[in-house]
Design an enzyme around this catalytic site. Structure first.
Site, PDB file in Angstrom:
ATOM      1  N   TYR A 129       6.077 -10.302   6.686  1.00  0.00           N
ATOM      2  CA  TYR A 129       5.963  -8.872   6.986  1.00  0.00           C
ATOM      3  C   TYR A 129       6.215  -8.651   8.470  1.00  0.00           C
ATOM      4  O   TYR A 129       5.951  -9.529   9.302  1.00  0.00           O
ATOM      5  CB  TYR A 129       4.553  -8.357   6.683  1.00  0.00           C
ATOM      6  CG  TYR A 129       4.232  -8.120   5.232  1.00  0.00           C
ATOM      7  CD1 TYR A 129       4.287  -6.835   4.685  1.00  0.00           C
ATOM      8  CD2 TYR A 129       3.826  -9.170   4.407  1.00  0.00           C
ATOM      9  CE1 TYR A 129       3.952  -6.604   3.354  1.00  0.00           C
ATOM     10  CE2 TYR A 129       3.495  -8.948   3.073  1.00  0.00           C
ATOM     11  CZ  TYR A 129       3.560  -7.662   2.556  1.00  0.00           C
ATOM     12  OH  TYR A 129       3.235  -7.444   1.239  1.00  0.00           O
ATOM     13  N   ASP A 171       0.828  -1.205   0.000  1.00  0.00           N
ATOM     14  CA  ASP A 171       0.000   0.000   0.000  1.00  0.00           C
ATOM     15  C   ASP A 171       0.863   1.257   0.000  1.00  0.00           C
ATOM     16  O   ASP A 171       2.061   1.215   0.299  1.00  0.00           O
ATOM     17  CB  ASP A 171      -0.871   0.047   1.270  1.00  0.00           C
ATOM     18  CG  ASP A 171      -1.871  -1.083   1.351  1.00  0.00           C
ATOM     19  OD1 ASP A 171      -2.206  -1.659   0.299  1.00  0.00           O
ATOM     20  OD2 ASP A 171      -2.333  -1.377   2.473  1.00  0.00           O
TER      21      ASP A 171
END
Length: 244
Positions: A111, A53
């Site tokens: 992540y 994002d």
């Protein structure tokens, strides 16, 4: 045509995400512009392992592309970096089989989300400042509920035509390191905004605005309209992509 695999790190602060967008600066767009200059002005399509994002960072993003020119890997890495700005860097480059695809060949992605239990001017672009009184025990209990094969409909941006929202999470844990509280999650795939919704909602439990049972119910409900909370993008880093 040679298929090249590159490993990329970037500071996502001034990018509108990974994916190419008209009139917006993106990581894919910057890499494609650099590769185009090295390809005689001909377009080069670059495929990334994950579509981060806007504002999300990466230490280990992986991408691949094909070039007709006969480049040596190290020379190509240096040439790309010579055409990129200082917030993006190609750390590795190698030639791979023609069937390799950065996204479709990946088997796991890892992540980390970084929180800081105080405000820091130096770290403000790379962490989420959270209350020191939040409960680490609650965070860890929630993280345990995420592990395994789960449907994350309640914790993603709802896309009507997307049929499969099942992800296999093989690692999900919170650790405390000084003033830092860090969430690590590894899965075969991730849905749009999934990690940020998970972190934001877990933090509501840690702040005692929700209970652990509330979190468990949200996960089980598979409700696209569930009331969940989204963490800001700046604490999230794509650390590593694994392949067979």
């Amino acid at each position: 045509m040679t298929n090249f695999k590159i490993t990329v790190e970037y500071d996502g602060t001034h990018f509108s995400g990974w994916q190419l967008q008209r009139d917006r600066r993106t990581v894919q767009g910057e890499l494609e512009k650099a590769a185009k200059r090295l390809n005689g002005g001909r377009r080069v399509r670059i495929h990334g392992a994950g579509r981060t994002d806007a504002g999300v960072h990466a230490r280990g993003q992986v991408a691949n592309f094909k070039l007709a020119e006969q480049w040596k890997s190290e020379e190509l890495k240096d040439a790309l970096n010579g055409n990129l700005e200082e917030d993006i860097l190609v750390n590795g480059c190698e030639s791979v089989s023609g069937s390799f695809h950065a996204r479709h060949s990946a088997i796991r992605r890892l992540y980390r989300y970084y929180c800081l239990t105080r405000f820091s001017v130096m770290n403000r672009k790379y962490v989420w400042s959270v209350p020191a009184e939040m409960s680490l025990t609650s965070l860890r209990q929630c993280a345990g509920l995420i592990q395994g094969s789960k449907d994350f409909t309640s914790f993603c941006k709802y896309v009507p035509h997307q049929r499969n929202r099942q992800c296999v999470v093989n690692q999900s844990q919170w650790i405390k390191r000084g003033d830092f509280v860090i969430f690590t999650i590894e899965s075969n795939r991730f849905l749009q905004h999934m990690i940020r919704y998970l972190v934001g909602t877990m933090m509501e439990v840690a702040k005692r605005n929700l209970t652990g049972e509330d979190f468990e119910t949200l996960l089980a409900s598979r409700d696209p309209a569930a009331k969940v909370f989204k963490a800001p993008p700046n604490g999230l880093f794509l650390e590593k992509v694994a392949y067979l």
